[in-house]
Design an enzyme around this catalytic site. Sequence first.
Site, PDB file in Angstrom:
ATOM      1  CE1 TYR A 126     -20.593  -3.535  -1.722  1.00 58.09           C
ATOM      2  CE2 TYR A 126     -22.736  -4.012  -2.690  1.00 58.09           C
ATOM      3  CZ  TYR A 126     -21.929  -3.231  -1.886  1.00 58.09           C
ATOM      4  OH  TYR A 126     -22.445  -2.136  -1.268  1.00 58.09           O
ATOM      5  CG  HIS A 365     -21.861  -2.743   1.842  1.00 56.10           C
ATOM      6  ND1 HIS A 365     -23.225  -2.721   1.883  1.00 56.10           N
ATOM      7  CD2 HIS A 365     -21.479  -1.446   1.804  1.00 56.10           C
ATOM      8  CE1 HIS A 365     -23.634  -1.467   1.861  1.00 56.10           C
ATOM      9  NE2 HIS A 365     -22.595  -0.677   1.817  1.00 56.10           N
TER      10      HIS A 365
HETATM   11  N1  COA Z   1     -37.742  22.256   3.479  1.00 57.56           N
HETATM   12  C1  COA Z   1     -37.904  21.760   4.723  1.00 57.56           C
HETATM   13  N2  COA Z   1     -37.688  20.471   5.057  1.00 57.56           N
HETATM   14  C2  COA Z   1     -37.245  19.641   4.086  1.00 57.56           C
HETATM   15  C3  COA Z   1     -37.041  20.096   2.774  1.00 57.56           C
HETATM   16  C4  COA Z   1     -37.315  21.472   2.486  1.00 57.56           C
HETATM   17  N3  COA Z   1     -37.149  21.988   1.264  1.00 57.56           N
HETATM   18  N4  COA Z   1     -36.619  19.063   2.024  1.00 57.56           N
HETATM   19  C5  COA Z   1     -36.543  17.991   2.852  1.00 57.56           C
HETATM   20  N5  COA Z   1     -36.948  18.351   4.097  1.00 57.56           N
HETATM   21  C6  COA Z   1     -37.074  17.482   5.274  1.00 57.56           C
HETATM   22  C7  COA Z   1     -37.722  16.164   4.912  1.00 57.56           C
HETATM   23  O1  COA Z   1     -39.120  16.258   4.946  1.00 57.56           O
HETATM   24  C8  COA Z   1     -37.171  15.260   5.989  1.00 57.56           C
HETATM   25  O2  COA Z   1     -37.877  15.483   7.179  1.00 57.56           O
HETATM   26  P1  COA Z   1     -37.896  14.418   8.395  1.00 57.56           P
HETATM   27  O3  COA Z   1     -36.537  14.485   9.031  1.00 57.56           O
HETATM   28  O4  COA Z   1     -38.953  14.949   9.264  1.00 57.56           O
HETATM   29  O5  COA Z   1     -38.198  13.084   7.771  1.00 57.56           O
HETATM   30  C9  COA Z   1     -35.769  15.775   6.199  1.00 57.56           C
HETATM   31  O6  COA Z   1     -35.787  17.125   5.735  1.00 57.56           O
HETATM   32  C10 COA Z   1     -34.728  14.985   5.474  1.00 57.56           C
HETATM   33  O7  COA Z   1     -34.951  15.045   4.082  1.00 57.56           O
HETATM   34  P2  COA Z   1     -33.748  15.166   3.064  1.00 57.56           P
HETATM   35  O8  COA Z   1     -32.600  15.824   3.704  1.00 57.56           O
HETATM   36  O9  COA Z   1     -34.228  15.757   1.792  1.00 57.56           O
HETATM   37  O10 COA Z   1     -33.238  13.698   2.824  1.00 57.56           O
HETATM   38  P3  COA Z   1     -33.943  12.303   2.838  1.00 57.56           P
HETATM   39  O11 COA Z   1     -34.186  11.903   4.245  1.00 57.56           O
HETATM   40  O12 COA Z   1     -35.067  12.268   1.894  1.00 57.56           O
HETATM   41  O13 COA Z   1     -32.730  11.429   2.296  1.00 57.56           O
HETATM   42  C11 COA Z   1     -31.505  10.232   0.672  1.00 57.56           C
HETATM   43  C12 COA Z   1     -32.277  11.512   0.963  1.00 57.56           C
HETATM   44  C13 COA Z   1     -31.031  10.255  -0.749  1.00 57.56           C
HETATM   45  C14 COA Z   1     -30.287  10.157   1.604  1.00 57.56           C
HETATM   46  C15 COA Z   1     -32.447   9.014   0.938  1.00 57.56           C
HETATM   47  O14 COA Z   1     -33.528   9.061   0.041  1.00 57.56           O
HETATM   48  C16 COA Z   1     -31.776   7.707   0.728  1.00 57.56           C
HETATM   49  O15 COA Z   1     -31.776   7.160  -0.363  1.00 57.56           O
HETATM   50  N6  COA Z   1     -31.192   7.149   1.799  1.00 57.56           N
HETATM   51  C17 COA Z   1     -30.478   5.892   1.730  1.00 57.56           C
HETATM   52  C18 COA Z   1     -29.010   6.151   1.663  1.00 57.56           C
HETATM   53  C19 COA Z   1     -28.268   4.867   1.819  1.00 57.56           C
HETATM   54  O16 COA Z   1     -28.591   3.879   1.204  1.00 57.56           O
HETATM   55  N7  COA Z   1     -27.238   4.901   2.661  1.00 57.56           N
HETATM   56  C20 COA Z   1     -26.487   3.732   2.996  1.00 57.56           C
HETATM   57  C21 COA Z   1     -25.618   3.229   1.901  1.00 57.56           C
HETATM   58  S1  COA Z   1     -24.678   1.869   2.464  1.00 57.56           S
END
Ligand code: COA
Length: 723
Positions: A126, A365
């Site tokens: 940033y 941000h």
């Molecule tokens: N089978 C069935 N379900 C699964 C699965 C599988 N193989 N893998 C994941 N899931 C489920 C998870 O348990 C989770 O369930 P929930 O909705 O009940 O919690 C859901 O699917 C979502 O998981 P997934 O899609 O793997 O993603 P995540 O939520 O772990 O997100 C990131 C991954 C990288 C986006 C997250 O860790 C992150 O870092 N987020 C922040 C992003 C950010 O900073 N954004 C703003 C920037 S300004």
Amino acid sequence: MIYHTLIKYSLFLSQFTNSANSCCQQVQLHLYAFKIRKMLELTQFCMSRTAQALPKLPLPALRDTLEMYLRCMKHLLTEEQFNKTQHVVQKFGAPGGVGELLQSKLMERRDKQANWVYDYWLKDMYLNNRLALPINSSPVMVFPQQHFKAPIDSLRFAAHLISGALEYKTLLDAHALPVEYARGQLAGTPLCMEQYYRLFTSYRLPGPERDTLVAQESSVMPEPEHIIVACKNQFFVLDVVINFRRLNERDLLTQLEKIARMADSKEERLPPIGLLTSDGRTEWAESRSVLMRESTNRDSLDMIERCLCLVCLDDASGLELNDTTRATLMLHAGGAAKNGGNRWYDKPMQFVVGADGCCGVVCEHSAFEGIVLVQCTEYLLKYMMGSPSKLVRAASVSELPAPRRLRWKCTPDIHKLLASSADRLQREVNNLDMNVHKFNDYGKEFIKKQKMSPDAYIQVALQLAYYRCHGRPVSTYESASIRRFQQGRVDNIRSATAEALAFVRAMTDGKLGTNDAEKMEMLQSAISAQTKYTILAITGMAIDNHILGLRELAHELKMEKPEIFKDEAHLISNHFILSTSQVPTTVEMFCSYGPVVPNGYGACYNPQSDHIIFSVSSFHESSQTCSAEFVKILVQGLLDMRDLCNKCNRGSNPTEQRQGQKLERHTQTDTKWQSKPPARPTDLTKNRQTPPQVLLTTPGQTKAEAQTQTSSEESDGDSKERK
Ligand code: COA
């Protein structure tokens, strides 16, 4: 239990203080509030021991990072480029070489600091970036469309929103936000809460070469706090604590009405100084130093820099409002001809309330991540839903002192600077190519049923879309939260994996003749590679922060720049043509942001159970990109991926088998990509006259809408370009 009682008591006291009549009563109540705060702080201190015990961000082994770097870059480079890079990397990592020296210094840094990468990262991501904040850096949250029947309704909405923000601020002041725990992958670990405490207390001060993130120290005794209300490009100081009393919603409405009347007076209107903050950071720093020559301007700047937040009461834009136009307006306010001067981009939180119901938040941000912004915004929208505005009638006349208009002394120099800022903003406005699309065919539940990570699946779909549009893979950034660690912000998930490339080629290049079972295997392998990288990133073992740390340390030690950072691959790896981020919400709203490179896309997505909202941005000036075309191809890819899953899972579940057949008849698109090469094997050529029209959904009024209604980088050589 004690903790929650204290919070309730604290909130009760702050409301009760509002209604206390005599000064004596108010001082007494403030003393009680002071004691409660102290007790809360102590309780919070004990509770947050878990959070304080958060581990430090680990430092990956040099060898692992270098190996991963080569693996990530191999398929993004020509053979010749890769051979050179391999040689440079080997030299860097050789025993006794520069890499080992830098790594040992980084280890010392890790031991001394709470987070070895935080300062480097903040500057690189940033503060060093000279690009203008709107579109290029500041993400926005777009609220559901509001339906204001009369001008007073938008003021009521604003008063309600401010009231919620003040309540949230009370929680922050009391350090009363509960510690959050990770969800999704590796759920359950506590997260660092530090970013929340910067929401209303920080300011990004422009500098000629680098900006500074200024953080106000929190104080125990309540200070006279104010917000700045922008209306018709004028800025007004709205004190939210008067005579030790925090204004209630009715008072706030009274004050907002006064502001609206004052802003209407054409004779008193001052130039739209806020436009200067929409300029490049170096330009704004220079303009600010010109403004600072006058004491009147210094006072006004000081009031803005110390405010809690801005509330921008925008005029109606005159545009037909749908998701895409609302996101666009939130990102740049329509330029100087519309509400472009009604902003102050340095302030982290700007709540926008448009007379035409176009509302949202613009966020600077550097102080916090989008997820923190979402949590705060959701609190406010839930507050508004949970406590419908009580302001049925107009507020009664109050004795509150009128809000103060901020004065500006404008020399001819400043007028010239304003004209240049307006021109530059207009170029940005003309350049932004947005497309917001609600993909309704399925959401994350379908993906979970395939036993796949929804996030990884969507990332693979984005890779497929880019490959089908442009016929090649590109360096991709996906934000991964590292809040599991002290002072953690984000690292990068490099989603353009070799496995994703194999899959998207098989789905696109008919001549490969891959059958469905093989494609399914490739999809699973792409998703597995993406999921593994995600886990590396969220556990602090990804490569981008590490490579940044090594580079910045070499710079700090005044070493000659190591070859690895001069190599073309380093530039390519940091030129993030796809800048992606998952920003999920539990209230109806969505996040948008701009691309981070001139020929790139910003792709933000919000996965819901049965649909996914995509917000895609690019620049018209790039002949290679087109947001509508990208979205169209992305949608097609998502349908093809679903069909593939259904076809391949048919054997296992008779119900899904039937569903699969139905879906197959419905779309039948997989063969389209197999029988002919990608529509544009190289980059897209634009046809601006007839952009492909893709669904622009204007959802009907939702429950959230009804309830929230009130009563009537292009950066320097090697710095990173990413979201
Ligand atoms: N089978 C069935 N379900 C699964 C699965 C599988 N193989 N893998 C994941 N899931 C489920 C998870 O348990 C989770 O369930 P929930 O909705 O009940 O919690 C859901 O699917 C979502 O998981 P997934 O899609 O793997 O993603 P995540 O939520 O772990 O997100 C990131 C991954 C990288 C986006 C997250 O860790 C992150 O870092 N987020 C922040 C992003 C950010 O900073 N954004 C703003 C920037 S300004």
